[in-house]
Write an enzyme that holds these catalytic residues in place. Structure first.
Site, short mmCIF file in Angstrom:
data_model
loop_
_atom_site.label_atom_id
_atom_site.label_comp_id
_atom_site.label_asym_id
_atom_site.label_seq_id
_atom_site.Cartn_x
_atom_site.Cartn_y
_atom_site.Cartn_z
N THR A 1 117.51 -34.83 -8.97
CA THR A 1 117.10 -36.13 -9.49
C THR A 1 116.22 -35.96 -10.72
O THR A 1 115.51 -34.97 -10.82
CB THR A 1 116.33 -36.87 -8.38
OG1 THR A 1 117.26 -37.20 -7.37
CG2 THR A 1 115.63 -38.12 -8.85
N ARG B 1 125.22 -44.61 1.46
CA ARG B 1 123.87 -44.02 1.58
C ARG B 1 123.03 -44.29 0.31
O ARG B 1 123.47 -44.06 -0.80
CB ARG B 1 124.00 -42.52 1.82
CG ARG B 1 122.67 -41.80 2.03
CD ARG B 1 122.16 -41.15 0.78
NE ARG B 1 120.91 -40.43 1.03
CZ ARG B 1 120.13 -39.96 0.06
NH1 ARG B 1 120.47 -40.09 -1.19
NH2 ARG B 1 119.02 -39.33 0.36
N THR C 1 110.96 -36.77 -6.22
CA THR C 1 112.22 -36.06 -5.98
C THR C 1 112.10 -35.28 -4.68
O THR C 1 111.04 -34.74 -4.37
CB THR C 1 112.57 -35.10 -7.14
OG1 THR C 1 113.67 -34.28 -6.72
CG2 THR C 1 111.41 -34.20 -7.53
N GLY C 2 113.19 -35.25 -3.92
CA GLY C 2 113.16 -34.52 -2.66
C GLY C 2 114.09 -35.18 -1.66
O GLY C 2 114.92 -36.02 -2.03
#
Ligand code: ASP
Length: 311
Positions: free
Chosen positions: A177, A205, A228-229
């Site tokens: 991302t 999703r 991000t993650g």
């Protein structure tokens, strides 16, 4: 220039196995990050707004095949590319976001138009694309988003129930991302985030990136943040707003608040990732609890840094 200006960007956090990173690859990552940083910074230097700076920096990253956003978005289970993005300004808490769109070259710009030209905050799927067409966005052919490397990633898991984060043979490997946060000369701050989500994702999703207060948030009173993650954990931890609350209610300084979120609260949920954040004094922090995070920062004090692994 009146007040100091600063900008930070990220291109995703994760376990970036050092052995798999060739010098050539690392060079292209660094060059693209620097370009994004410079484009955003030059807007700030000319007294431009933090909002314009974060949009521009994210566009540069969306236009690169290296990151999981825009052109480089991963494949869904249907072999398409479904993208999410968000943008927010800290002055009056205006926000726009978009989810599950296909064929849009720069989802971050669509998020901005939603913010500025609609009474809504979040538009998704076909409706968002109809809105995009109405506002003059051209739809790219699916070929524009084709990337051999991402296609092979998808082929490996396409007939399974697995979905995975970008570049990964393991669930926890890497997230691609992109995001930017900035503070302008008028001491306004803004944040933008854009992603292709997870390879082989299904069932509509949606991750944390387009969700205001989760993967993206900006408030002049506290901070601007892009995360991000592993999105599911960021959603459960309401991460971006949690960071803002630690500053607002607990009066923690930016860095301390961000460290608390990334190194204490997120790991308690078994979540991994990182964030970039800026406050209206131009302070920047970029913590991550993974092996690395593509990131960079530049400010009017002459600091200019690109990094991938720990310093
Ligand atoms: N947070 C993104 C998502 O879960 C993934 C990433 O950061 O790369 O959709």
């Amino acid at each position: 220039m009146n007040s100091p200006v600063s900008i930070a960007i990220h291109g995703g956090a994760g376990t970036l196995i050092k052995g798999k990173m060739t010098p050539e690859k690392e060079k292209s990552y660094r060059e693209t990050l620097q370009l994004a940083l410079d484009e955003g910074f030059s807007i700030l230097k000319k007294n431009g707004s933090a909002l314009d700076a974060v949009e521009k920096a994210v566009i540069v990253l969306e236009d690169s095949p290296l990151f999981n956003a825009g052109k480089g978005s991963v494949f869904t289970a249907d072999g398409t590319h479904e993208m999410d993005a968000a943008i927010m300004e800290g002055k009056d808490l205006k926000a726009g976001s978009v989810s599950l769109v296909t064929r849009i070259k720069n989802p971050v710009s669509l998020a901005r138009v939603i913010m500025e030209k609609s009474p809504h905050v979040l538009l998704a799927g076909q409706g968002a694309m109809d809105f995009a067409k109405l506002h003059g966005f051209q739809l790219e052919n699916e070929d524009y988003f084709y990337d051999e490397f991402r296609y092979q990633q998808w082929q490996k898991i396409k007939d399974s129930d697995h979905f995975q984060l970008d570049h990964s043979d393991r669930k926890d490997s890497k997230f691609g991302t992109v995001g930017a946060v900035a503070c302008d000369a008028n001491r306004n701050i803004a944040a933008a985030t854009s992603t292709g989500g997870m390879t082989n994702k299904n069932w509509g999703r949606i991750g944390d990136s387009p969700l205001i207060g989760i993967g993206n948030y900006a408030n002049n009173e506290t901070c601007a943040v892009s995360c991000t993650g592993s999105g599911e954990f960021f959603i459960r931890g309401v991460v971006a707003y949690d960071l803002s609350c630690l500053i607002e209610y607990k009066k923690l300084p930016l860095k301390e608040a961000a460290d608390e979120v990334i190194f204490k609260r997120l790991p308690k949920l078994k979540g991994d990732g990182g964030l970039i954040a800026v406050d209206r004094s131009g302070n920047i922090t970029m913590p991550f609890n993974t092996e690395g995070m593509y990131r960079g920062m530049r400010n009017s004090n002459g600091e200019n840094k690109i990094a991938i692994y720990e310093d």
